[in-house]
Scaffold this motif. Structure first.
Motif, PDB file in Angstrom:
ATOM      1  N   GLY A 289       0.817  -1.219   0.000  1.00  0.00           N
ATOM      2  CA  GLY A 289       0.000   0.000   0.000  1.00  0.00           C
ATOM      3  C   GLY A 289       0.840   1.253   0.000  1.00  0.00           C
ATOM      4  O   GLY A 289       0.567   2.200  -0.746  1.00  0.00           O
ATOM      5  N   GLU A 290       1.898   1.288   0.804  1.00  0.00           N
ATOM      6  CA  GLU A 290       2.778   2.450   0.842  1.00  0.00           C
ATOM      7  C   GLU A 290       3.517   2.645  -0.479  1.00  0.00           C
ATOM      8  O   GLU A 290       3.718   3.766  -0.922  1.00  0.00           O
ATOM      9  N   ALA A 291       3.920   1.547  -1.100  1.00  0.00           N
ATOM     10  CA  ALA A 291       4.628   1.636  -2.384  1.00  0.00           C
ATOM     11  C   ALA A 291       3.739   2.259  -3.454  1.00  0.00           C
ATOM     12  O   ALA A 291       4.196   3.032  -4.292  1.00  0.00           O
ATOM     13  N   ILE A 292       2.468   1.939  -3.428  1.00  0.00           N
ATOM     14  CA  ILE A 292       1.522   2.476  -4.408  1.00  0.00           C
ATOM     15  C   ILE A 292       1.128   3.909  -4.066  1.00  0.00           C
ATOM     16  O   ILE A 292       0.963   4.756  -4.946  1.00  0.00           O
ATOM     17  N   ALA A 293       0.992   4.192  -2.785  1.00  0.00           N
ATOM     18  CA  ALA A 293       0.423   5.471  -2.331  1.00  0.00           C
ATOM     19  C   ALA A 293       1.153   6.688  -2.879  1.00  0.00           C
ATOM     20  O   ALA A 293       0.534   7.561  -3.493  1.00  0.00           O
ATOM     21  N   TRP A 294       2.449   6.759  -2.645  1.00  0.00           N
ATOM     22  CA  TRP A 294       3.174   7.972  -3.021  1.00  0.00           C
ATOM     23  C   TRP A 294       3.154   8.204  -4.523  1.00  0.00           C
ATOM     24  O   TRP A 294       3.047   9.341  -4.980  1.00  0.00           O
ATOM     25  N   THR A 295       3.222   7.134  -5.293  1.00  0.00           N
ATOM     26  CA  THR A 295       3.157   7.278  -6.745  1.00  0.00           C
ATOM     27  C   THR A 295       1.761   7.751  -7.162  1.00  0.00           C
ATOM     28  O   THR A 295       1.625   8.677  -7.966  1.00  0.00           O
ATOM     29  N   GLY A 296       0.740   7.114  -6.622  1.00  0.00           N
ATOM     30  CA  GLY A 296      -0.626   7.468  -6.993  1.00  0.00           C
ATOM     31  C   GLY A 296      -0.977   8.905  -6.647  1.00  0.00           C
ATOM     32  O   GLY A 296      -1.485   9.653  -7.488  1.00  0.00           O
ATOM     33  N   TRP A 297      -0.688   9.303  -5.415  1.00  0.00           N
ATOM     34  CA  TRP A 297      -1.053  10.670  -5.016  1.00  0.00           C
ATOM     35  C   TRP A 297      -0.232  11.703  -5.771  1.00  0.00           C
ATOM     36  O   TRP A 297      -0.748  12.767  -6.133  1.00  0.00           O
ATOM     37  N   SER A 298       1.043  11.400  -6.051  1.00  0.00           N
ATOM     38  CA  SER A 298       1.829  12.366  -6.817  1.00  0.00           C
ATOM     39  C   SER A 298       1.284  12.503  -8.238  1.00  0.00           C
ATOM     40  O   SER A 298       1.240  13.606  -8.789  1.00  0.00           O
ATOM     41  N   ILE A 299       0.844  11.399  -8.828  1.00  0.00           N
ATOM     42  CA  ILE A 299       0.253  11.463 -10.166  1.00  0.00           C
ATOM     43  C   ILE A 299      -1.020  12.308 -10.149  1.00  0.00           C
ATOM     44  O   ILE A 299      -1.264  13.108 -11.058  1.00  0.00           O
ATOM     45  N   MET A 300      -1.840  12.163  -9.108  1.00  0.00           N
ATOM     46  CA  MET A 300      -3.061  12.968  -9.023  1.00  0.00           C
ATOM     47  C   MET A 300      -2.712  14.461  -8.998  1.00  0.00           C
ATOM     48  O   MET A 300      -3.328  15.269  -9.702  1.00  0.00           O
ATOM     49  N   TYR A 301      -1.709  14.825  -8.197  1.00  0.00           N
ATOM     50  CA  TYR A 301      -1.332  16.236  -8.124  1.00  0.00           C
ATOM     51  C   TYR A 301      -0.680  16.716  -9.416  1.00  0.00           C
ATOM     52  O   TYR A 301      -0.813  17.895  -9.772  1.00  0.00           O
ATOM     53  N   LEU A 302      -0.014  15.841 -10.148  1.00  0.00           N
ATOM     54  CA  LEU A 302       0.489  16.198 -11.478  1.00  0.00           C
ATOM     55  C   LEU A 302      -0.694  16.530 -12.389  1.00  0.00           C
ATOM     56  O   LEU A 302      -0.656  17.513 -13.140  1.00  0.00           O
ATOM     57  N   GLY A 303      -1.745  15.733 -12.325  1.00  0.00           N
ATOM     58  CA  GLY A 303      -2.943  15.998 -13.116  1.00  0.00           C
ATOM     59  C   GLY A 303      -3.596  17.323 -12.753  1.00  0.00           C
ATOM     60  O   GLY A 303      -4.050  18.074 -13.629  1.00  0.00           O
TER      61      GLY A 303
END
Length: 184
Positions: free
Chosen positions: A96-110
């Motif tokens: 979950g932690e491995a996915i979290a930072w990538t996912g949330w950073s992608i959302m903020y990139l969007g």
């Protein structure tokens, strides 16, 4: 109720909803971690809905691209939060932690790319579109550049203030959207 009024309310919920859930229900102990994350997820879904409704007002390729990236990042972030809140095992927390930072950073990139799209329109004042771009880019860069270990060590001190600033900008977008509805 007009579409613009609903759009503005969605921006406000996107800005305040998950904060209210985490602070009002999670931190007080009214709900366990799993239920808190589930209700916060419902509030977070308003982020792409608000941006999508604004996208329908004025067409712009940056807004379209940003919305797509927001949906991908939000989906990853919600999956990571669901995995973490299930508290299945240490391994699931690591996943979950491995996915979290990538996912949330992608959302903020969007959100950053969407803010650039707003700068190319007259939907919002340029200062507000620029503020959306700036705050979301700072959040993106912070989450994307630092390693998971670094984020674990200092993330709890920096992520909440950056998250609150981004949330405040979403609330301001909501207010401007509602005001735009009243002026039409």
């Amino acid at each position: 109720m007009t579409d613009k009024m609903v759009n503005g309310i969605l921006f406000i919920i996107a800005g305040l909803g998950s904060i209210a859930v985490y602070i009002g229900l999670g931190d007080t102990g009214l709900l366990d971690k799993g239920h808190t994350e589930k209700i916060a997820a419902y509030a977070l879904v308003t982020i792409p809905l608000a941006f999508m409704m604004t996208r329908n007002v004025v067409r712009n390729t940056f807004i379209d691209a940003g919305l797509l990236i927001i949906v991908v990042g939000l989906s990853m972030g919600l999956v990571s939060d669901a995995i973490n809140s299930a508290e299945l095992s240490t391994e699931s927390d690591s996943i979950g932690e491995a996915i979290a930072w990538t996912g949330w950073s992608i959302m903020y990139l969007g959100i950053f790319i969407t803010g650039i799209g707003y700068l190319r329109t007259n939907l919002f004042p340029n200062w507000l579109s620029g503020l959306l771009s700036l705050t979301s880019f700072v959040m993106f860069a912070f989450l994307a550049i630092l390693s998971p270990e670094q984020l674990s060590n200092i993330g709890d001190d920096i992520v909440p203030p950056l998250w609150m600033i981004n949330s405040l900008v979403l609330v301001i977008l909501g207010i401007f959207t509602i005001r735009r509805a009243e002026l039409d």
